[in-house]
Design a protein around this motif. Sequence first.
Motif, mmCIF file in Angstrom:
data_model
loop_
_atom_site.group_PDB
_atom_site.id
_atom_site.type_symbol
_atom_site.label_atom_id
_atom_site.label_comp_id
_atom_site.label_asym_id
_atom_site.label_seq_id
_atom_site.Cartn_x
_atom_site.Cartn_y
_atom_site.Cartn_z
ATOM 1 N N CYS A 270 43.339 62.344 41.208
ATOM 2 C CA CYS A 270 43.357 61.083 40.474
ATOM 3 C C CYS A 270 43.012 59.919 41.397
ATOM 4 N N GLY A 271 43.663 59.826 42.536
ATOM 5 C CA GLY A 271 43.363 58.768 43.490
ATOM 6 C C GLY A 271 44.098 57.469 43.263
ATOM 7 N N ILE A 272 44.795 57.348 42.161
ATOM 8 C CA ILE A 272 45.570 56.142 41.901
ATOM 9 C C ILE A 272 46.924 56.301 42.580
ATOM 10 N N GLU A 273 47.331 55.265 43.273
ATOM 11 C CA GLU A 273 48.558 55.310 44.066
ATOM 12 C C GLU A 273 49.731 55.856 43.261
ATOM 13 N N GLY A 274 50.409 56.824 43.839
ATOM 14 C CA GLY A 274 51.590 57.403 43.217
ATOM 15 C C GLY A 274 51.305 58.545 42.264
ATOM 16 N N CYS A 275 50.035 58.862 42.034
ATOM 17 C CA CYS A 275 49.681 59.944 41.104
ATOM 18 C C CYS A 275 49.079 61.100 41.895
ATOM 19 N N ASP A 276 49.666 62.269 41.729
ATOM 20 C CA ASP A 276 49.198 63.453 42.446
ATOM 21 C C ASP A 276 48.384 64.403 41.566
ATOM 22 N N ALA A 277 47.984 63.948 40.386
ATOM 23 C CA ALA A 277 47.244 64.813 39.468
ATOM 24 C C ALA A 277 45.918 65.254 40.092
ATOM 25 N N ARG A 278 45.563 66.522 39.849
ATOM 26 C CA ARG A 278 44.312 67.093 40.365
ATOM 27 C C ARG A 278 43.555 67.738 39.209
ATOM 28 N N PHE A 279 42.226 67.789 39.364
ATOM 29 C CA PHE A 279 41.370 68.229 38.263
ATOM 30 C C PHE A 279 40.244 69.114 38.773
ATOM 31 N N GLU A 280 39.799 70.015 37.926
ATOM 32 C CA GLU A 280 38.690 70.898 38.263
ATOM 33 C C GLU A 280 37.352 70.163 38.226
ATOM 34 N N ASN A 281 37.258 69.112 37.407
ATOM 35 C CA ASN A 281 35.998 68.374 37.340
ATOM 36 C C ASN A 281 36.267 66.871 37.318
ATOM 37 N N VAL A 282 35.279 66.138 37.742
ATOM 38 C CA VAL A 282 35.424 64.689 37.873
ATOM 39 C C VAL A 282 35.585 64.005 36.517
ATOM 40 N N GLU A 283 34.950 64.547 35.494
ATOM 41 C CA GLU A 283 35.074 63.950 34.166
ATOM 42 C C GLU A 283 36.528 63.933 33.702
ATOM 43 N N GLU B 80 41.834 51.546 35.280
ATOM 44 C CA GLU B 80 42.095 51.749 36.705
ATOM 45 C C GLU B 80 41.243 52.905 37.214
ATOM 46 N N GLY B 81 41.029 52.975 38.501
ATOM 47 C CA GLY B 81 40.318 54.096 39.115
ATOM 48 C C GLY B 81 38.821 53.862 39.169
ATOM 49 N N TYR B 82 38.058 54.905 38.819
ATOM 50 C CA TYR B 82 36.599 54.841 38.929
ATOM 51 C C TYR B 82 36.017 53.629 38.216
ATOM 52 N N PHE B 83 36.445 53.378 36.980
ATOM 53 C CA PHE B 83 35.857 52.254 36.233
ATOM 54 C C PHE B 83 36.149 50.908 36.893
ATOM 55 N N ILE C 176 38.395 61.130 35.539
ATOM 56 C CA ILE C 176 38.109 59.794 34.999
ATOM 57 C C ILE C 176 38.808 59.585 33.665
ATOM 58 N N ILE C 177 38.787 60.584 32.816
ATOM 59 C CA ILE C 177 39.469 60.478 31.518
ATOM 60 C C ILE C 177 40.965 60.280 31.744
ATOM 61 N N HIS C 178 41.542 61.025 32.666
ATOM 62 C CA HIS C 178 42.961 60.863 33.005
ATOM 63 C C HIS C 178 43.244 59.436 33.474
ATOM 64 N N GLN C 179 42.446 58.932 34.406
ATOM 65 C CA GLN C 179 42.654 57.576 34.925
ATOM 66 C C GLN C 179 42.628 56.555 33.788
ATOM 67 N N THR C 180 41.726 56.753 32.855
ATOM 68 C CA THR C 180 41.541 55.798 31.763
ATOM 69 C C THR C 180 42.657 55.865 30.731
ATOM 70 N N THR C 181 43.162 57.065 30.471
ATOM 71 C CA THR C 181 44.139 57.222 29.392
ATOM 72 C C THR C 181 45.590 57.258 29.860
ATOM 73 N N GLU C 182 45.821 57.591 31.121
ATOM 74 C CA GLU C 182 47.183 57.787 31.584
ATOM 75 C C GLU C 182 47.714 56.692 32.512
ATOM 76 N N HIS C 183 46.874 55.750 32.889
ATOM 77 C CA HIS C 183 47.293 54.701 33.809
ATOM 78 C C HIS C 183 47.075 53.328 33.192
#
Length: 100
Positions: free
Chosen positions: A6-19, A43-46, A22-29
């Motif tokens: 994820c890359g957002i401070e405090g979030c340790d979520a990991r993903f098999e693909n970049v899409e 937050e994040g990539y966008f 990005i969806i996680h960053q947009t919907t969960e933060h």
Amino acid sequence: MSRWKCGIEGCDARFENVESAIIHQTTEHERHECKVCGTIVPEGYFAIRHAFDEHTRAEFVRAYDADSSAVRVREDVKEAVEEVADLNRVVKTLRDEGAL
């Protein structure tokens, strides 16, 4: 181990693909308010994309009290994402989910 985190401070979520990341960053933060222009973006990539597509590096450095190392890190993230991401698919998914 998953390649994308994820890359957002405090979030340790990991993903098999970049899409998925990005969806996680947009919907969960929380959204991010650009310190240069006040625009609210996901937050994040966008947020990185907004900062470097809409503003100069100097504006970013001043607004975020950043240094050249911080700029390089974000430019590297943006480049890495854009090399492999299907951003049209990300935007379509987010629109279908009502997140954009």
